[in-house]
Design an enzyme around this catalytic site. Structure first.
Site, short mmCIF file in Angstrom:
data_model
loop_
_atom_site.label_atom_id
_atom_site.label_comp_id
_atom_site.label_asym_id
_atom_site.label_seq_id
_atom_site.Cartn_x
_atom_site.Cartn_y
_atom_site.Cartn_z
N GLU A 180 -18.69 -15.19 21.90
CA GLU A 180 -18.54 -13.94 22.63
C GLU A 180 -17.96 -14.09 24.04
OE1 GLU A 180 -22.80 -13.57 21.93
OE2 GLU A 180 -22.43 -11.44 21.71
N LEU A 237 21.07 14.59 1.56
CA LEU A 237 21.84 13.93 2.62
C LEU A 237 22.47 12.68 2.00
CD1 LEU A 237 22.63 13.45 5.61
CD2 LEU A 237 20.45 12.26 5.89
N LEU A 240 -19.65 -20.25 21.45
CA LEU A 240 -18.52 -19.68 22.20
C LEU A 240 -17.99 -18.37 21.62
CD1 LEU A 240 -16.73 -23.07 22.74
CD2 LEU A 240 -17.77 -21.68 24.52
N CYS A 254 0.82 -1.22 0.00
CA CYS A 254 0.00 0.00 0.00
C CYS A 254 0.86 1.27 0.00
CB CYS A 254 -0.96 0.00 1.18
SG CYS A 254 -0.14 0.13 2.78
#
Ligand SMILES: Cc1cc2nc3c(=O)[nH]c(=O)nc-3n(C[C@H](O)[C@H](O)[C@H](O)COP(=O)(O)OP(=O)(O)OC[C@H]3O[C@@H](n4cnc5c(N)ncnc54)[C@H](O)[C@@H]3O)c2cc1C
Ligand code: FES
Ligand code: FES
Length: 1353
Positions: A1285, A426, A1283, A78
């Site tokens: 949550e 630089l 299961l 990206c």
């Protein structure tokens, strides 16, 4: 010869071994959209677009003709401009293996170790690991953790990914998870056939050969890693690099010209010609600036393989390193030097290395350059404070010559006299060796240990007069304070010439606070905390130097007190251990029956190869358009005007839709209150949808959206916080309450009464796939095909039908899979899809809408922040007799799920406790914030934390251990809840006792106490938290589910049901159900996706019951079919499914069946406050241990043990995955994730840069999960329990372990009495709670005397 620009160049690079050439390349194009759109390689995913999540990871390989070596490294596609890829070879997840050809061992192991759930992060994970293995085939654990630090996963909790990775590590077998209670499944092999799928005769053979499995996966079956099988670097690129004359390349785009000089001379000439043009190296500063801040650079200069920029010279005084070296290369160079040279010469290098290990993720470190890091001069730069104290010099060059400048405070402040001139480059950086009697230290404190910008950073250096403790020279820089890195100059002057002792330290601490000032309203907030870090770092430096001085000459100073020493050790986990215990399948169970076995996720391999298709992976349709939104920038204002004329002028822009276009259909009402779709007259929150821009590309649509001008006039009142809402009596609904027993009477008889409150911050869903939809008008009969990433296709269908004024039978919503949802793709998605459908209908063309991460977080809301106030009455022995509690939830500006969240909170707040007299009330506050919605756990994580916090205080007040107060008050055996539902809580106590045993709780608690006695600045804490999680939807119709099962004449089966696959593995479980019910191998069964066309009126997928309910419906359909076919099967028992299907067809017996489940009987009478709302209860317990650095607030999760009652697990691998994933999400909620709002109601935290979800480093170093032995559960599918949550709340065990550690620190420092800790317990809150002599020094600002940067909502 002076430089002149040539005509456009041709871009040439390789992708997955294939040559790619581009004549007209736009410099604004990043590799990610190029791969996905142009090359149709959609395995590489978009997760954030800013380098923060790793979903887009690819491997880049480059040949260096100088060293004749090929460098392979991971990178974020990206942020990689394609123009920068000339001569490079790109490898994507598709390139390393696929199901057609051969999957790669990395892909295989991540899938088979159950390291994928929704699978959206998986290609990125695969590529990070793959890139590491290309360089180091047998990495160490440290190398592994460093390589994966840039990859986020929201689903798995990371443990299985770590396990997969560990199979490649040196001496891996020792570290593999220990699995107890063996099962008999081999896990599906490369060709997709599992041992359970083989026919009986084959199985008998293998069993005779003792072929049984003992783990969640079988390492022996993994493909070996064979480096000779990998792609070779394209010879053409090698020849090109060696032989082709070097020519500056130029690419011309619509808005940007890209120039890639290949010699230093040309570079300097170009820079002289375009002095304002940035020098793009890694693009990790310039890229995000252009993308997120809209900064446009008409010319970009990107040097390519210029030797001078990459040279490393070992000089007498130190190293000179080319500014073009990446941070990863810098790390390698420094590591070698540190190994070679004496330690006294490498002090600065060691300090730099410390930060280079944690700076960003490996993908960023691989591309970001030393020069870019220095020149960017971010205030949060990790390196600049160290380079500055290390007396570095910068070697600059321009057309006019060379010069050197020091990297000092003036340079960092960008003082003109000390800065680069516009035409200068630089070239390199000189980092001097340190001297004898010189010490350099590096400090940083960030919200997360890995891949997070630090709050405060420091570089500190001191030089002593030889063989004395007298300071000859000292230099201290801080970052993160203000807009630049700052030098504590006066402090350093004061300390020069002084002896290194406590007196000096005291002076230093006071001086630093006088000199390094941080105004009360400083951007970033956390002002007092940051001030405290200035001093804490100074103190740590003092101790470090003391230790080092003593090593040089013990007579120079006293030794570091024994109880202080541990604070100098970094938190660093070298080992990750895990023990998983799950239920053994009954030996009598038919071997082909997959129920109860750890079957790999049905899409696991496809996730890992990138072949799994998500909404935005679908090919572009002819004439397709893109839609994006313009959202409100004000929290409460009147819309004075909307001017879209400039936007409409932009070529490619088709339309700008406003509320006026939707007249008559601009609202929907899923909830009692109807909601406006596009705001017309008034906006009620920042992020509210106002316009939708439609254009022929996403780029155009987004450009145009920025041109839409909306004029506002602010309105009063502005209500943002819960306290504001209470003050203005601003609520979304009337109060909800439950009264049980007689609270007032009970308060009269108790020994003690305590009152308190706790605030719990909200949480962002942060599913890895952002909201995505594609609407395709069929062109006939007003039909629309809607491909959408949602948990609730029926709702999308309803809103679309209503906005288009057509019946629902014209709208077909399809969901193949969802890249994570957690409740966030339930209600909001329908509104977004409806606007997209409106645009598709209006234009007659397909329209796609994919939210960017920042938009998604802003628009869609999240978990409700809560304020819980309580009054509790208890006996001196810890028995709680009465609780009076009120919950306030910050609901935002519309009702959404707020009322339901409040109700669930009230029903579930008792957690594991029988409270004989309980009065609870709840109110959803109406505020000018984006509307909050469902998020995993739905009110329970907040409500139960209020209760547990109250219990912790009761324990503190009564002087009892918290686990004792918890146990005394827990439900035991058969009881009734406060809403009078009967409950058999026997398994609660079993989980509790087993967890105490497995975790060796009492022995470890004693060790923790012992540690705390011996350590002053580091404290450990341990906590045991029980869980009772009621499962059910409080309504019979909400639980109904349907399924459709077809058997084809070749014996294959196609199943559909109303549940959405969002990572939880529902489709895998459904295939297991079909396999058991029909008695056929799983390979015969296919599940394509969910659609309103095949299963109508399906309820929202959520609430832990998706597999329960849809599994029952599928079971019903299969049983109908099996019954129909039974006579045929029994007549020909040795026949195949093909024979039986053909025979049924011949006998005119239908081979299709619908299945149906009515839902669990349930009722709740809110008038009376009683009923039977839930179908069953999940029980569990977690024990967590942590270690806290009291000086910084940093902490480490040392160990967690979880014991869960899961009934009979249908698939232990998936169930363990849900428990671990939820737990880690809970750790995020309670200790890490913090949404920050401005006093004007603007959300600051809109991406992974600012909003930190847990990463690999947050997984407890020892993480054990155990199931209770199987137990029967009435009414559920095969006695299983949902299961999804429940285990999220167990993350609070880390919160309370931190509480325990803080308590120890406070007690030692003489702060007795009850104290409150709010959630999330971030480093800031931990540090400020561990009050001490340093926090006392910190200047405090009078509340109300300033406008804070952020507010607590
Ligand atoms: C997701 C993410 C996480 C991050 N986390 C951290 C972190 O934890 N700690 C930290 O310190 N930093 C962090 N950063 C910042 C990162 O270190 C800097 O963005 C990076 O070092 C800049 O290097 P670059 O090569 O990508 O610079 P570029 O973006 O290519 O250029 C940046 C600037 O430097 C100038 N420049 C580059 N080279 C030269 C040269 N040779 N001569 C003159 N000018 C030059 C350019 O003109 C430009 O103005 C993070 C960045 C991202 C995106
Ligand atoms: S999409 Fe590239 S890092 Fe997130
Ligand atoms: S599996 Fe990692 S984000 Fe879903």
């Amino acid at each position: 010869m002076s430089f002149s620009l040539n005509g456009p160049s041709e871009l040439l690079f390789y992708v997955n071994g294939r040559k790619v050439t581009e004549k007209n390349v736009d410099p604004e194009t990043m590799l990610l959209p190029y791969l996905r759109k142009k090359l149709r390689l959609t395995g590489t995913k978009y997760g954030c677009g800013g380098g923060g999540c790793g979903a887009c990871t690819v491997m880049i390989s480059r040949y260096d003709p100088g060293t004749k070596k090929i460098r392979h490294y991971s990178a974020n596609a990206c942020l990689l401009p394609i123009c920068s890829l000339f001569g490079a070879a790109v490898t994507t997840v598709e390139g390393i293996g696929n199901t057609q050809r051969r999957i790669h061992p990395v892909q295989e192991r991540i899938a088979k170790c159950h390291g994928t759930q929704c699978g959206f992060c998986s290609p990125g994970m695969v590529m990070s690991l793959y890139s590491l293995l290309r360089n180091i085939p047998k990495p160490s654990m440290d190398q592994l953790m460093e390589a994966l630090g840039g990859n986020l996963c929201r689903c798995t909790g990371y443990r299985p990914i770590v396990d997969a990775c560990k199979t490649f590590c040196k001496g891996n077998t020792r570290d593999l998870p220990i699995l107890l209670w063996a099962t008999n499944c081999c896990q599906s092999k490369e060709n997709g056939i599992c041992c359970l799928d083989r026919d009986e005769s084959e199985l008998l053979d293998s069993e005779q050969g003792n072929r049984t499995c003992e783990k969640l996966f079988q390492e022996e079956e993994f493909l070996p890693l064979d480096p000779t099988q990998e792609f070779i670097f394209p010879p053409e690129l090698m020849i090109m690099a060696e032989k082709q004359p070097k020519r500056t390349r130029v690419f011309y785009g619509e808005r940007i010209t890209w120039i890639s000089p290949v010699t230093l001379r040309e570079l300097l000439e170009v820079k002289a010609k375009y002095p304002d043009a940035p020098i793009v190296m890694g693009n990790t500063t310039v890229g995000p600036d252009m993308k997120f801040k809209g900064i446009l650079h008409p010319v970009i200069i990107s040097p390519d393989r210029i030797a001078e920029l990459n040279a490393v010279n070992y000089l007498d005084n130190g190293l000179t390193i080319g500014a073009g070296c990446s941070l990863a290369q810098l790390k390698d160079i420094l590591t070698d030097v540190v190994l070679e040279l004496p330690a006294e010469k490498t002090q600065t290098y060691q300090a730099l290395l410390k930060h280079l290990r944690t700076l960003a993720g490996s993908q960023i470190r691989n591309v970001a350059s030393l020069g870019g890091s220095i020149i960017s001069r971010h205030s949060t730069s990790d390196l600049n404070p160290l380079l500055a104290v290390g007396n570095c010099t910068l070697n600059l060059a321009s057309k006019d010559g060379k010069r050197q400048i020091p990297l000092n405070d003036q340079f960092l402040m960008k003082a003109r006299s000390s800065d680069l001139k516009p035409e200068e480059i630089l070239i390199s950086v000189n980092i001097p060796y340190s001297r004898k009697w010189e010490f350099v230290s590096a400090f940083r404190q960030a919200p997360r240990q890995q891949n997070a910008l630090a709050f405060v950073i420091s570089g500190m250096r001191v030089l002593f007069e030889e063989d004395t403790n007298i300071v000859r020279d000292i230099c201290i820089f801080y970052g993160g304070i203000g807009s630049t890195t700052v030098c504590a100059k006066k402090l350093c002057q004061k300390l020069t010439g002084r002896a290194w002792n406590e007196e000096m330290l005291g002076k230093a601490c006071r001086s630093v606070l006088d000199e390094v000032l941080l105004p009360a309203s400083a951007p970033g907030g956390m002002v007092e905390y940051k001030r405290s870090l200035l001093v804490s770092f100074l103190f740590k430096f003092y101790l470090e130097v003391l230790r080092n001085l003593r090593m040089m000459n013990p007579s120079l100073c006293p030794s570091v007190p024994a109880e202080y020493r541990s604070v100098l050790e970094d938190f660093h986990s070298k080992q990750y251990e895990t023990v998983l215990r799950y239920q053994k399948v009954d030996t009598k169970q038919f071997p082909q029956d997959p129920i109860g076995r750890p079957i790999m996720h049905q899409s696991g391999i496809k996730h890992a190869t990138g072949e799994a298709i998500y909404c935005d992976d679908m090919p572009v349709h002819d004439q397709e358009l893109f839609l994006t939104f313009v959202t409100s920038s004000r929290a409460h204002a009147k819309i004075v005007s909307i001017d879209s004329s400039e936007a409409l002028k932009l070529p490619g822009v088709i339309d700008v839709l406003t509320g006026k276009d939707l007249q008559g259909v601009n609202s929907f009402s899923e909830f009692p209150e109807s909601e406006e779709i596009l705001a017309t007259d008034e906006v009620l929150g920042v992020g509210q949808l106002v316009c939708a821009v439609v254009a022929d590309s996403d780029v155009k649509a987004r450009q145009a959206a920025r041109l839409v001008k909306i004029e506002y006039s602010d309105l009063e009142p502005l209500i943002l916080t819960i306290e504001d809402a209470i003050q203005h009596n601003s609520f979304l609904e009337t109060e909800t309450k439950i009264d049980y027993g007689d609270v007032e009477e009970a308060f009269k008889t108790v020994d003690q009464i305590l009152e308190g409150e706790i605030h719990i911050g909200g949480q962002e869903h942060f599913y890895m796939e952002t909201h995505s939809m594609l609407v395709v008008p069929s062109g006939e009969d007003k039909e629309m095909d809607v491909y959408v990433s949602t948990q609730y296709p029926k709702q999308a269908q309803d809103i679309i039908a209503s906005i288009l004024k057509v019946p629902s039978n014209k709208i077909m919503c399809h969901v193949k899979r969802v890249g994570g949802a957690f409740g966030g793709k339930a209600t909001k998605t329908g509104i977004l899809a409806a606007i997209t459908a409106f645009a598709a209908n209006k234009t007659g063309r397909p329209v796609r809408c994919i939210l960017e991460r920042g938009e998604d977080i802003l628009i869609t809301g999240g978990r409700h922040p809560y304020l819980g106030k309580y009054k509790v009455g208890f006996m001196n022995d810890g028995r709680i007799m009465a609780l009076d509690v009120v919950h306030y939830a910050n609901g935002g500006f519309t009702l959404d799920h707020s009322q339901f969240v409040i109700q669930m909170g009230l029903l579930k707040l008792d957690n594991a406790y029988k409270i004989p007299n309980l009065r609870c009330r709840g109110l959803a506050c109406k505020t000018n914030l984006p509307s909050n919605t469902a998020l995993r756990g739905f009110g329970f994580p907040q409500a139960a934390l209020v209760t547990e916090s109250c219990i912790t205080k009761v324990a503190a007040q009564s002087g009892l251990p918290p686990e004792k107060v918890r146990m005394i008050n827990m439900y035991k055996g058969i009881h009734e809840t406060h809403y009078k539902q009967e409950i058999d809580a026997s398994n609660l106590m079993k989980c509790w006792n087993e967890c105490i045993e497995i975790s060796s709780y009492y022995a470890r608690k004693a060790r923790v106490e012992d540690f705390n006695k011996k350590n002053y600045w580091k404290k450990k804490g341990i906590a045991l938290i029980p869980l009772k999680f009621p499962v059910g939807l409080c309504s019979l119709p909400a639980g109904q589910a349907a399924a459709l099962v077809h058997i084809y004449l070749d014996g294959s089966v196609l199943v559909t049901h109303g549940g959405i696959e969002m990572g939880q593995g529902v489709h895998t479980k459904i295939i297991q159900v079909v396999s058991r019910e029909l008695g056929m191998p799983m390979t015969n069964i296919h599940l394509r996706g969910t659609s309103t066309e095949t299963v109508p009126n399906a309820n929202v997928s959520g609430g832990s019951v998706v597999a329960d309910l849809n599994g029952m419906a599928v079971q019903d359909a299969c049983q109908i079919l099996r019954k129909r076919l039974e006579p045929i099967i029994s007549k020909n028992p040795h026949g195949t499914w093909m024979d039986w299907a053909q025979e049924a067809f011949n006998q005119s017996i239908s081979l299709s069946a619908t299945g149906y489940f009515r839902g669990y009987e349930s009722d709740m009478d809110w008038e009376k406050g009683e009923g039977n709302p839930f179908a069953y209860f999940v029980y569990g317990t977690a024990c967590s241990e942590v270690e806290v650095d009291c000086l910084t607030g940093d902490h480490k999760n040392i160990r967690t043990d979880i014991v869960m009652d899961v009934g009979h697990s249908i698939n232990p691998a998936l169930d363990i995955g849900q428990i671990e994933g939820a737990f880690i999400q809970g750790v995020g909620l309670y200790t890490l994730e913090e949404l920050k709002y401005s006093p004007e109601g603007i959300l600051y935290t809109r991406g992974p840069e600012h909003y930190k979800i847990p990463s690999f480093c947050d997984v407890p170093a020892e993480f054990n999960v155990s199931f209770l032995p199987a137990s029967e559960v009435a009414r559920t599918l095969y006695s299983s329990k949902g299961l999804g949550e429940s285990a999220l709340f167990l993350g609070s065990s880390v919160f309370f372990a931190l509480h325990d550690a803080i308590l120890a620190a406070r007690q030692e420092r003489g702060f007795s009495g009850v104290f409150t800790l709010n959630s999330p317990l971030t480093p800031e809150k931990i540090r400020m709670a561990c009050e001490d002599k340093f926090t006392k020094m910190i200047p405090k600002d009078e509340p109300g005397s300033y406008i804070p940067w952020d507010i607590r909502i």
